[in-house]
Design a protein around this motif. Sequence first.
Motif, mmCIF file in Angstrom:
data_model
loop_
_atom_site.group_PDB
_atom_site.id
_atom_site.type_symbol
_atom_site.label_atom_id
_atom_site.label_comp_id
_atom_site.label_asym_id
_atom_site.label_seq_id
_atom_site.Cartn_x
_atom_site.Cartn_y
_atom_site.Cartn_z
ATOM 1 N N UNK A 296 1.539 -1.834 13.953
ATOM 2 C CA UNK A 296 0.096 -1.642 14.107
ATOM 3 C C UNK A 296 -0.720 -2.694 13.372
ATOM 4 N N UNK A 297 -0.035 -3.585 12.682
ATOM 5 C CA UNK A 297 -0.698 -4.701 11.989
ATOM 6 C C UNK A 297 -1.802 -4.201 11.053
ATOM 7 N N UNK A 298 -1.469 -3.169 10.301
ATOM 8 C CA UNK A 298 -2.449 -2.627 9.358
ATOM 9 C C UNK A 298 -1.737 -2.184 8.086
ATOM 10 N N UNK A 299 -2.545 -1.993 7.052
ATOM 11 C CA UNK A 299 -2.003 -1.594 5.754
ATOM 12 C C UNK A 299 -1.564 -0.125 5.771
ATOM 13 N N UNK A 300 -0.578 0.198 4.926
ATOM 14 C CA UNK A 300 -0.106 1.572 4.763
ATOM 15 C C UNK A 300 -0.166 1.923 3.279
ATOM 16 N N UNK B 249 2.896 -2.142 -5.881
ATOM 17 C CA UNK B 249 3.338 -0.900 -6.505
ATOM 18 C C UNK B 249 2.387 -0.562 -7.655
ATOM 19 N N UNK B 250 1.947 0.704 -7.701
ATOM 20 C CA UNK B 250 1.040 1.166 -8.747
ATOM 21 C C UNK B 250 1.774 2.167 -9.644
ATOM 22 N N UNK B 251 1.537 2.102 -10.969
ATOM 23 C CA UNK B 251 2.277 3.004 -11.877
ATOM 24 C C UNK B 251 1.879 4.468 -11.733
ATOM 25 N N UNK B 252 0.675 4.711 -11.249
ATOM 26 C CA UNK B 252 0.211 6.092 -11.074
ATOM 27 C C UNK B 252 -0.296 6.262 -9.651
ATOM 28 N N UNK B 253 -0.336 7.482 -9.155
ATOM 29 C CA UNK B 253 -0.879 7.696 -7.806
ATOM 30 C C UNK B 253 -2.270 7.082 -7.681
ATOM 31 N N UNK B 254 -2.495 6.415 -6.567
ATOM 32 C CA UNK B 254 -3.774 5.718 -6.376
ATOM 33 C C UNK B 254 -4.303 6.050 -4.994
ATOM 34 N N UNK B 255 -5.461 6.651 -4.928
ATOM 35 C CA UNK B 255 -6.011 7.002 -3.603
ATOM 36 C C UNK B 255 -6.388 5.729 -2.837
ATOM 37 N N UNK B 256 -6.296 5.788 -1.527
ATOM 38 C CA UNK B 256 -6.667 4.612 -0.725
ATOM 39 C C UNK B 256 -8.086 4.161 -1.047
ATOM 40 N N UNK B 257 -8.242 2.845 -1.217
ATOM 41 C CA UNK B 257 -9.558 2.270 -1.508
ATOM 42 C C UNK B 257 -9.731 1.015 -0.664
ATOM 43 N N UNK B 258 -10.851 0.924 0.043
ATOM 44 C CA UNK B 258 -11.069 -0.208 0.941
ATOM 45 C C UNK B 258 -11.124 -1.523 0.183
ATOM 46 N N UNK C 32 3.909 5.386 -8.954
ATOM 47 C CA UNK C 32 3.199 6.563 -8.498
ATOM 48 C C UNK C 32 2.554 6.348 -7.141
ATOM 49 N N UNK C 33 2.357 5.092 -6.764
ATOM 50 C CA UNK C 33 1.737 4.800 -5.481
ATOM 51 C C UNK C 33 2.093 3.399 -5.023
ATOM 52 N N UNK C 34 1.812 3.111 -3.772
ATOM 53 C CA UNK C 34 2.146 1.791 -3.229
ATOM 54 C C UNK C 34 1.208 1.472 -2.071
ATOM 55 N N UNK C 35 1.088 0.185 -1.807
ATOM 56 C CA UNK C 35 0.308 -0.293 -0.668
ATOM 57 C C UNK C 35 1.115 -1.386 0.021
#
Length: 199
Positions: A15-19, A62-71, A42-45
């Motif tokens: 889909x050529x988009x971020x996950x 990779x993020x050490x803690x959960x990170x909500x999606x942010x534009x 805790x999170x990844x993009x």
Amino acid sequence: SLGRASMRQCTPFQERRAVWISSDEDWALDFPAGETLRGHAGGALCVPLLLGDRVTGVLGFIFPTPRPPAEADERVAESFAAQAALALERTRLRAQERAALADARRLAGELASSRARLEHLVRSSPAVIYCLDARPPFRLTFISENVRRIHGVTAAELLADPQPFGGRLHPDDVETVAADFRRLLRDGHTVSEYRLRRP
């Protein structure tokens, strides 16, 4: 299911988009085999590496803690991904260029060796090898260097002469050579025997 997990893992490609992976459910869907990674993150993009219309890879953050999606984070990640895709493409093109140059050097070396062998054979030959232009005035385009040893005149002198053989043919062979040359032009091949006078 395996099909669903596979589709989710391939989302950046297909889909050529971020996950974003920001919850236990995301980890289960996107990285069902990523238990080791989950112990340290805790999170990844995941962002696709885009080069024109092609997806050449995926850049992961990779993020050490959960990170909500942010534009804003996604835009920064996409900028990094674009630069990474260009850098990888330049690296690939440089590798191709180096390989092409190496092939060119190898071929040049083989050509030089072949030419040296051919020149040795021509110099050692008891016969003079020459080429004439097939169009009037039928100028001499090549003659082997051994012509000096055999006929007493240099290749350079003959190549500079507009009629290299005309004045050197034995008078008794002039008509025979002319007839043979007409046969060559008519049939595309001939055998001719003649004598050249030494200077």
